[in-house]
Motif scaffolding. Structure first.
Motif, PDB file in Angstrom:
ATOM      1  N   ASP A   1       0.822  -1.095   0.040  1.00 56.20           N
ATOM      2  CA  ASP A   1      -0.167  -0.006  -0.068  1.00 56.20           C
ATOM      3  C   ASP A   1       0.736   1.267   0.006  1.00 56.20           C
ATOM      4  N   ARG A   2       2.119   1.183  -0.449  1.00 52.76           N
ATOM      5  CA  ARG A   2       2.999   2.353  -0.322  1.00 52.76           C
ATOM      6  C   ARG A   2       2.461   3.375  -0.995  1.00 52.76           C
TER       7      ARG A   2
ATOM      8  N   LYS B   1      -0.375   4.685  -1.754  1.00 55.35           N
ATOM      9  CA  LYS B   1      -1.732   5.102  -0.787  1.00 55.35           C
ATOM     10  C   LYS B   1      -0.957   5.700   0.197  1.00 55.35           C
ATOM     11  N   LEU B   2       0.151   5.225   0.941  1.00 55.16           N
ATOM     12  CA  LEU B   2       0.972   5.840   2.018  1.00 55.16           C
ATOM     13  C   LEU B   2       1.223   7.192   1.686  1.00 55.16           C
TER      14      LEU B   2
ATOM     15  N   VAL C   1       0.598   9.081  -0.816  1.00 61.49           N
ATOM     16  CA  VAL C   1      -0.403  10.267  -1.198  1.00 61.49           C
ATOM     17  C   VAL C   1      -1.005  10.426   0.110  1.00 61.49           C
ATOM     18  N   GLU C   2      -1.193   9.699   1.082  1.00 63.84           N
ATOM     19  CA  GLU C   2      -1.652  10.504   2.426  1.00 63.84           C
ATOM     20  C   GLU C   2      -0.658  11.213   3.045  1.00 63.84           C
ATOM     21  N   PHE C   3       0.712  10.579   2.933  1.00 68.17           N
ATOM     22  CA  PHE C   3       1.470  11.807   3.475  1.00 68.17           C
ATOM     23  C   PHE C   3       1.642  12.889   2.940  1.00 68.17           C
TER      24      PHE C   3
ATOM     25  N   GLU D   1      -0.922  14.560   1.178  1.00 71.08           N
ATOM     26  CA  GLU D   1      -2.005  15.321   1.698  1.00 71.08           C
ATOM     27  C   GLU D   1      -2.009  15.878   3.242  1.00 71.08           C
ATOM     28  N   SER D   2      -1.143  14.881   4.205  1.00 68.49           N
ATOM     29  CA  SER D   2      -1.039  15.538   5.477  1.00 68.49           C
ATOM     30  C   SER D   2       0.031  16.545   5.667  1.00 68.49           C
TER      31      SER D   2
ATOM     32  N   CYS E   1       0.058  19.346   3.127  1.00 71.55           N
ATOM     33  CA  CYS E   1      -0.446  20.455   2.428  1.00 71.55           C
ATOM     34  C   CYS E   1      -0.585  21.661   3.251  1.00 71.55           C
TER      35      CYS E   1
ATOM     36  N   GLU F   1      -3.763   9.813  -8.374  1.00 77.88           N
ATOM     37  CA  GLU F   1      -3.890  10.359  -7.197  1.00 77.88           C
ATOM     38  C   GLU F   1      -2.527  10.937  -6.565  1.00 77.88           C
TER      39      GLU F   1
ATOM     40  N   ALA G   1      -2.282  14.833  -5.637  1.00 77.52           N
ATOM     41  CA  ALA G   1      -1.662  15.462  -4.586  1.00 77.52           C
ATOM     42  C   ALA G   1      -0.432  16.190  -4.659  1.00 77.52           C
TER      43      ALA G   1
END
Length: 239
Positions: free
Chosen positions: A23-24, A26-27, A29-31, A33-34, A36, A65, A69
């Motif tokens: 899932d890296r 996705k991870l 992208v989440e990083f 986004e965190s 921003c 995605e 981001a």
């Protein structure tokens, strides 16, 4: 107080070798986004992708995605830089024109009062001799043109095949960390920098050398890590 800066390297998105964190992306992208609106700089220090090549009317849909981001980071004021690695050196103008992400072979930035030199780190080790020759062949403009004539799906399949085999060879190669530290120290002196940040060997760390600091964010295949700079100091965070 200035916002922190972040550095990552060697995600090799598009390939999942045995034991890789599935899932890296996705991870990642989440990083992104965190951070921003909370970061001054993001520097991706090479090999973001296992393979990258730009066609006139083709963009790899598997990474949309991630593209969104990165563009949002830029829109909210973060300065985003992407370095060419040994796996993804064939960038065109998609990242700068469509996403606002600046692409470089090497880079010097002034961050938090420190002069920082960035390079992927490929070609540094003596064992990279064969790679240095192959890189010149692959990056030769007529050869890049010929590759562009291949259908994108076939080109990607061929690149993944070559990448898998080169990875197997590379995994058996012993890393001489002192080669990279010696190179980093020489860069600091030659470029009159305080910090040298590179990737390529997948080893995360922060090392004091003569004239400053050499650091590597590590990799995102098995143990995703972030190198963070705040108030001029560096720290590593494992995800």
């Amino acid at each position: 107080m200035s916002l922190p800066a972040y550095f990552i390297s060697d995600a090799h998105l598009g390939v999942n070798p045995p034991g890789a964190r599935a899932d890296r992306e996705k991870l990642l992208v989440e990083f992104l986004e965190s951070i921003c609106g909370k970061a001054s700089h993001l520097v991706i220090v090479g090999d973001l992708f296992e393979f990258w090549y730009e066609y006139n009317d083709y963009v790899n849909r598997n990474h949309f995605e991630l593209f969104f981001a990165l563009r949002e980071l830029v829109r909210l004021g973060c300065e985003v830089h992407l370095l060419c690695g040994n796996h993804d050196f064939a960038y065109g103008d998609f990242f700068p024109k469509s996403l606002g992400v600046q692409v470089h072979r090497s880079l010097v930035l002034e961050i938090q009062g420190k002069k920082v030199y960035f390079h992927h780190g490929d070609g540094v080790a003596k064992s990279d001799f064969g790679y240095r020759i192959m890189r010149r062949v692959l990056d030769f403009p007529p050869n890049r043109f010929l590759f562009k004539q291949i259908h994108p799906d076939w080109g990607m399949a061929l690149a993944r095949f070559v990448g898998r085999n080169s990875r197997k060879i590379g995994e058996s190669r012993e890393i001489n960390l002192q080669e990279y530290l010696g190179w980093g120290a020489s860069i600091l002196k030659r470029k009159k920098c305080d910090v040298c940040i590179h990737g390529h060997h997948h080893i995360s760390g922060i090392w004091d050398v003569e004239g400053g600091v050499v650091a590597s964010p590590g990799e995102w295949i098995w143990k995703p890590a972030i190198l963070r700079m705040e108030e001029g100091g560096l720290s590593l965070e494992m995800l």
